[in-house]
Design an enzyme around this catalytic site. Sequence first.
Site, PDB file in Angstrom:
ATOM      1  N   SER A   1      13.639  26.322  16.295  1.00  0.00           N
ATOM      2  CA  SER A   1      14.522  25.436  15.529  1.00  0.00           C
ATOM      3  C   SER A   1      15.948  25.974  15.519  1.00  0.00           C
ATOM      4  CB  SER A   1      14.064  25.355  14.054  1.00  0.00           C
ATOM      5  OG  SER A   1      12.716  24.979  13.943  1.00  0.00           O
TER       6      SER A   1
ATOM      7  N   HIS B   1      15.727  30.002  15.043  1.00  0.00           N
ATOM      8  CA  HIS B   1      14.526  30.619  14.465  1.00  0.00           C
ATOM      9  C   HIS B   1      13.329  30.252  15.340  1.00  0.00           C
ATOM     10  CE1 HIS B   1      11.971  32.346  11.405  1.00  0.00           C
ATOM     11  NE2 HIS B   1      11.174  31.303  11.565  1.00  0.00           N
TER      12      HIS B   1
ATOM     13  N   ASN C   1      21.876  29.144  13.118  1.00  0.00           N
ATOM     14  CA  ASN C   1      20.868  30.158  13.424  1.00  0.00           C
ATOM     15  C   ASN C   1      19.803  29.543  14.313  1.00  0.00           C
ATOM     16  OD1 ASN C   1      19.455  32.657  13.219  1.00  0.00           O
ATOM     17  ND2 ASN C   1      18.088  31.757  11.685  1.00  0.00           N
TER      18      ASN C   1
ATOM     19  N   ASP D   1      16.010  31.099   6.309  1.00  0.00           N
ATOM     20  CA  ASP D   1      15.390  30.169   7.265  1.00  0.00           C
ATOM     21  C   ASP D   1      15.142  28.801   6.632  1.00  0.00           C
ATOM     22  OD1 ASP D   1      15.349  32.225   9.185  1.00  0.00           O
ATOM     23  OD2 ASP D   1      13.374  32.902   8.529  1.00  0.00           O
TER      24      ASP D   1
HETATM   25  C1  GRF Z   1      14.684  35.010  19.438  1.00  0.00           C
HETATM   26  O1  GRF Z   1      13.333  34.665  19.517  1.00  0.00           O
HETATM   27  C2  GRF Z   1      15.291  34.412  18.205  1.00  0.00           C
HETATM   28  O2  GRF Z   1      14.794  33.151  17.903  1.00  0.00           O
HETATM   29  C3  GRF Z   1      14.849  35.422  17.179  1.00  0.00           C
HETATM   30  O3  GRF Z   1      15.004  36.663  17.806  1.00  0.00           O
HETATM   31  C4  GRF Z   1      14.868  36.503  19.200  1.00  0.00           C
HETATM   32  C5  GRF Z   1      16.127  37.024  19.827  1.00  0.00           C
HETATM   33  O4  GRF Z   1      16.056  37.079  21.198  1.00  0.00           O
HETATM   34  N1  GRF Z   1      15.540  35.237  15.938  1.00  0.00           N
HETATM   35  P1  GRF Z   1      17.360  37.406  22.050  1.00  0.00           P
HETATM   36  O5  GRF Z   1      17.987  38.667  21.469  1.00  0.00           O
HETATM   37  O6  GRF Z   1      18.271  36.225  21.977  1.00  0.00           O
HETATM   38  O7  GRF Z   1      16.810  37.657  23.430  1.00  0.00           O
END
Ligand code: GRF
Length: 224
Positions: free
Chosen positions: A140, A113, A111, A149
Amino acid sequence: MSAGDCRIVVLISGGGTNLQALIDATARGDIPGRIVGVISNRPEAGGLQRAARAGIPTAVVDHTAYPDRERFDAALAEAIDAWRPDLVCLAGFMRILTPGFVARYAGRLLNIHPSRLPRFRGLDTHTRALAAGETEHGASIHFVTEELDGGPVILQSRLPVQAHHDPASLAADVLRTEHVIYPLAVRWFCQGRLTLREGRVLFDGRPLTEALQLDELDPAELPA
Ligand code: GRF
């Protein structure tokens, strides 16, 4: 997984810029593998078009069509398994996963985050980082475990929080770093350099005592 053929499935909910970064990195040959499928829980997710443009098969498993998390996760797992992935990447996938789902993909579920974990688990990370007066913020990559998370962190980005930052501009600056660290972690996974053993990350067979930092990496680690 044979060398050079890591099969990757990416799960999205939104615009899919991280998905795009992974598509671009595989196209450049930075990742020894390919994205074999993209799944969204939202039919309108913009990332589905990004996948289609790249010729990658897509599926929608709409969470609103299922009465509970267990049944949604079972349908999701069925869609994922049809592509026989070595690695499943959550890339802006905005669903809480059941313990059974997480266990099924243990050690092959990553994932991204948008905070420097363990700081700011959960939502609204940029607003919370600003409110807390953080001087540094970032993103991260971690292995997913049952704890939201909370899985062991592999790699982080870091940037200074500046006076001009508001939640939107901070999010944009962090997102640019996400597009560097996710392909890099996926590259390492597909190269067989990253494993999860007894809740710890092994990198080149050695346990990581703390997360790797993008700004401290040997430049030789970065794709040419
Ligand atoms: C990113 O900031 C990711 O870390 C978070 O949601 C956002 C997704 O952006 N979990 P995208 O859809 O990859 O543009």
